[in-house]
Write a protein that holds these residues in place. Structure first.
Motif, PDB file in Angstrom:
ATOM      1  N   VAL A 181     -20.183-109.964 -13.028  1.00 21.54           N
ATOM      2  CA  VAL A 181     -20.504-110.611 -14.470  1.00 21.54           C
ATOM      3  C   VAL A 181     -20.919-111.757 -14.413  1.00 21.54           C
ATOM      4  O   VAL A 181     -21.751-112.787 -15.407  1.00 21.54           O
ATOM      5  CB  VAL A 181     -19.524-110.323 -15.322  1.00 21.54           C
ATOM      6  CG1 VAL A 181     -18.658-109.430 -15.928  1.00 21.54           C
ATOM      7  CG2 VAL A 181     -17.638-110.893 -15.281  1.00 21.54           C
ATOM      8  N   ARG A 182     -20.429-112.971 -13.293  1.00 24.90           N
ATOM      9  CA  ARG A 182     -21.133-113.760 -13.121  1.00 24.90           C
ATOM     10  C   ARG A 182     -22.388-114.143 -13.140  1.00 24.90           C
ATOM     11  O   ARG A 182     -22.550-115.342 -13.815  1.00 24.90           O
ATOM     12  CB  ARG A 182     -20.251-114.755 -12.250  1.00 24.90           C
ATOM     13  CG  ARG A 182     -20.054-116.319 -12.647  1.00 24.90           C
ATOM     14  CD  ARG A 182     -18.439-117.240 -12.092  1.00 24.90           C
ATOM     15  NE  ARG A 182     -18.122-116.388 -11.352  1.00 24.90           N
ATOM     16  CZ  ARG A 182     -18.438-116.580  -9.587  1.00 24.90           C
ATOM     17  NH1 ARG A 182     -18.994-117.435  -9.069  1.00 24.90           N
ATOM     18  NH2 ARG A 182     -17.673-115.537  -8.894  1.00 24.90           N
ATOM     19  N   VAL A 183     -22.438-113.640 -12.412  1.00 24.05           N
ATOM     20  CA  VAL A 183     -24.557-113.577 -11.399  1.00 24.05           C
ATOM     21  C   VAL A 183     -24.993-113.181 -12.196  1.00 24.05           C
ATOM     22  O   VAL A 183     -24.872-111.783 -13.504  1.00 24.05           O
ATOM     23  CB  VAL A 183     -24.516-113.177 -10.471  1.00 24.05           C
ATOM     24  CG1 VAL A 183     -23.890-113.877  -8.816  1.00 24.05           C
ATOM     25  CG2 VAL A 183     -24.208-111.551 -10.236  1.00 24.05           C
ATOM     26  N   PRO A 184     -26.797-113.794 -12.788  1.00 19.33           N
ATOM     27  CA  PRO A 184     -27.592-113.510 -14.187  1.00 19.33           C
ATOM     28  C   PRO A 184     -27.789-112.319 -14.328  1.00 19.33           C
ATOM     29  O   PRO A 184     -27.711-111.336 -12.677  1.00 19.33           O
ATOM     30  CB  PRO A 184     -28.288-114.844 -13.608  1.00 19.33           C
ATOM     31  CG  PRO A 184     -28.383-114.912 -12.130  1.00 19.33           C
ATOM     32  CD  PRO A 184     -26.910-114.110 -12.043  1.00 19.33           C
TER      33      PRO A 184
ATOM     34  N   SER B 151     -27.836-106.358  -2.977  1.00 18.48           N
ATOM     35  CA  SER B 151     -27.806-107.137  -3.365  1.00 18.48           C
ATOM     36  C   SER B 151     -26.587-107.826  -3.647  1.00 18.48           C
ATOM     37  O   SER B 151     -25.661-107.401  -3.872  1.00 18.48           O
ATOM     38  CB  SER B 151     -28.560-107.019  -4.791  1.00 18.48           C
ATOM     39  OG  SER B 151     -28.723-107.402  -5.802  1.00 18.48           O
ATOM     40  N   HIS B 152     -26.792-108.814  -4.247  1.00 23.39           N
ATOM     41  CA  HIS B 152     -25.397-109.541  -4.557  1.00 23.39           C
ATOM     42  C   HIS B 152     -25.254-109.718  -6.413  1.00 23.39           C
ATOM     43  O   HIS B 152     -24.628-110.418  -7.017  1.00 23.39           O
ATOM     44  CB  HIS B 152     -25.137-110.974  -4.496  1.00 23.39           C
ATOM     45  CG  HIS B 152     -26.172-111.905  -4.367  1.00 23.39           C
ATOM     46  ND1 HIS B 152     -27.094-112.271  -4.019  1.00 23.39           N
ATOM     47  CD2 HIS B 152     -25.903-113.331  -5.018  1.00 23.39           C
ATOM     48  CE1 HIS B 152     -27.487-113.102  -3.917  1.00 23.39           C
ATOM     49  NE2 HIS B 152     -27.225-114.027  -4.751  1.00 23.39           N
ATOM     50  N   ILE B 153     -26.767-109.157  -6.803  1.00 23.31           N
ATOM     51  CA  ILE B 153     -26.712-109.212  -8.822  1.00 23.31           C
ATOM     52  C   ILE B 153     -26.857-107.806  -8.692  1.00 23.31           C
ATOM     53  O   ILE B 153     -27.483-106.885  -8.753  1.00 23.31           O
ATOM     54  CB  ILE B 153     -27.905-109.555  -8.641  1.00 23.31           C
ATOM     55  CG1 ILE B 153     -28.466-111.682  -8.060  1.00 23.31           C
ATOM     56  CG2 ILE B 153     -28.214-109.686  -9.974  1.00 23.31           C
ATOM     57  CD1 ILE B 153     -29.196-111.956  -8.103  1.00 23.31           C
ATOM     58  N   LEU B 154     -25.765-107.933  -9.547  1.00 24.27           N
ATOM     59  CA  LEU B 154     -25.130-105.951 -10.608  1.00 24.27           C
ATOM     60  C   LEU B 154     -26.595-105.936 -10.957  1.00 24.27           C
ATOM     61  O   LEU B 154     -26.921-104.780 -10.845  1.00 24.27           O
ATOM     62  CB  LEU B 154     -24.274-107.145 -11.586  1.00 24.27           C
ATOM     63  CG  LEU B 154     -23.937-105.648 -12.256  1.00 24.27           C
ATOM     64  CD1 LEU B 154     -22.955-104.370 -11.578  1.00 24.27           C
ATOM     65  CD2 LEU B 154     -22.672-105.837 -13.416  1.00 24.27           C
ATOM     66  N   GLY B 155     -27.201-106.638 -12.103  1.00 23.58           N
ATOM     67  CA  GLY B 155     -28.287-106.521 -12.422  1.00 23.58           C
ATOM     68  C   GLY B 155     -29.330-105.689 -12.108  1.00 23.58           C
ATOM     69  O   GLY B 155     -29.647-105.093 -12.424  1.00 23.58           O
ATOM     70  N   GLU B 156     -29.558-106.537 -11.313  1.00 22.67           N
ATOM     71  CA  GLU B 156     -30.786-105.913  -9.763  1.00 22.67           C
ATOM     72  C   GLU B 156     -30.075-104.361  -9.305  1.00 22.67           C
ATOM     73  O   GLU B 156     -31.457-103.213  -9.434  1.00 22.67           O
ATOM     74  CB  GLU B 156     -31.249-106.177  -8.976  1.00 22.67           C
ATOM     75  CG  GLU B 156     -31.668-108.466  -8.404  1.00 22.67           C
ATOM     76  CD  GLU B 156     -31.848-109.168  -7.254  1.00 22.67           C
ATOM     77  OE1 GLU B 156     -31.599-110.185  -8.157  1.00 22.67           O
ATOM     78  OE2 GLU B 156     -30.856-108.888  -6.421  1.00 22.67           O
ATOM     79  N   ILE B 157     -29.202-104.298  -9.376  1.00 22.78           N
ATOM     80  CA  ILE B 157     -28.072-102.250  -8.638  1.00 22.78           C
ATOM     81  C   ILE B 157     -28.887-101.913  -9.104  1.00 22.78           C
ATOM     82  O   ILE B 157     -29.275-100.552  -9.588  1.00 22.78           O
ATOM     83  CB  ILE B 157     -27.312-103.241  -7.602  1.00 22.78           C
ATOM     84  CG1 ILE B 157     -27.215-104.131  -6.810  1.00 22.78           C
ATOM     85  CG2 ILE B 157     -26.771-101.354  -7.460  1.00 22.78           C
ATOM     86  CD1 ILE B 157     -27.551-103.804  -6.264  1.00 22.78           C
ATOM     87  N   GLN B 158     -28.593-102.280 -10.862  1.00 20.78           N
ATOM     88  CA  GLN B 158     -28.180-100.886 -12.071  1.00 20.78           C
ATOM     89  C   GLN B 158     -30.560-101.212 -12.482  1.00 20.78           C
ATOM     90  O   GLN B 158     -30.293 -99.732 -12.757  1.00 20.78           O
ATOM     91  CB  GLN B 158     -27.949-102.264 -13.131  1.00 20.78           C
ATOM     92  CG  GLN B 158     -26.555-102.404 -13.876  1.00 20.78           C
ATOM     93  CD  GLN B 158     -26.070-102.633 -14.971  1.00 20.78           C
ATOM     94  OE1 GLN B 158     -26.365-104.079 -14.807  1.00 20.78           O
ATOM     95  NE2 GLN B 158     -25.334-102.093 -15.492  1.00 20.78           N
TER      96      GLN B 158
END
Ligand code: ATP
Length: 237
Positions: A234-237, A193-200
């Motif tokens: 931090v930039r990605v939603p 993934s390129h999205i931090l929230g998804e990985i969390q």
């Protein structure tokens, strides 16, 4: 914990016109232990898909060492293939086929007993929608149908390229529940993934890649505590 995936010093260069070269994977290392839901996090173009494709023998690496279940790949690819389910390209489904029929055909094509179809539909939470045409499925349901197709052969390792891509928060939560239930059933998962929230939400371990190199790796909370200031994170939603 025994390692399911070991990658050391992986390199892959793509050659373009006029002798141009692009180093997509630049000495990358990855270690994934049995039973982990391991996130592979990095910005677009950082080499995630290329790494997954190399691991699956779909693209030839320039150099480096890769092992699946302790066996060197691509040399032992045929031997380990039955233990690995992978979705590295968005699968195209026929809209006028039901979910059940789609999986039944894939099971027949893959030499998998068709009794697995209901089992995997239940596993991904689609059993009650199995007789509906795929054209009526949401994106999240299609993604889960794709995961179901990869689960048909009862893999011990599931490799998924951006499984939460484009999903709304409800779809991501469903994907999270699915990842957790797979991990509880003993399946090791590697997902990019390129999205931090998804990985969390989805993962317990994470490896961060940037420009084809490993930046950090370990339990999610530990690793992300040290990397929350990366601009692209931090930039990605
Ligand atoms: P994304 O999230 O956008 O899929 P990624 O982290 O998966 O990104 P890759 O798809 O592995 O990254 O791409 C890494 C780099 O390699 C990119 O610059 C891409 O343009 C390049 N690349 C990938 N495949 C090829 C190819 N077949 N030929 C040439 N260049 C390629």
């Amino acid at each position: 914990m025994s390692a399911v995936i070991e990658i050391e010093g992986l390199r892959k260069t793509f050659h373009g016109p006029y002798r141009s070269r692009h180093v997509a994977v630049d000495g990358f290392d990855l270690l994934v232990g049995r039973g982990e839901v391991h996130g592979f996090l990095g910005p677009n173009g950082s080499g995630k898909t290329t790494t997954l494709r190399a691991l699956l023998g779909l693209v030839r690496a320039d150099s480096g060492r890769m092992r699946l279940f302790g066996e060197d790949v691509p040399r032992a690819q045929a031997r380990v293939a039955a233990r690995v389910g992978a979705i590295v390209e968005t699968p195209q489904f026929f809209g006028n086929f039901t979910g059940h029929r789609t999986l039944r055909l894939l099971a027949l094509a893959g030499g998998v007993p068709t009794r697995r179809v209901d089992e995997v539909l239940a596993q991904v939470g689609l059993l009650d929608r199995g007789e509906d045409d795929v054209r009526g499925y949401s994106l999240g349901m299609r993604q889960r149908l794709a995961v179901a197709s990869a689960l048909l052969k009862e893999p011990e390792l599931l490799i998924l390229d951006e499984p939460a891509n484009g999903l709304d928060p409800a779809g991501i939560r469903e994907m999270r529940d699915l990842m957790r239930s797979l991990a509880d059933a003993g399946v090791t998962v590697l997902l990019s993934s390129h999205i931090l929230g998804e990985i969390q939400l989805l993962c317990d371990h994470v490896t961060i890649v940037s420009a084809g190199r490993r930046v950090a790796s370990g339990p999610v909370a530990e690793v992300l505590a040290g990397h929350d200031r990366h601009e692209w994170l931090v930039r990605v939603p």
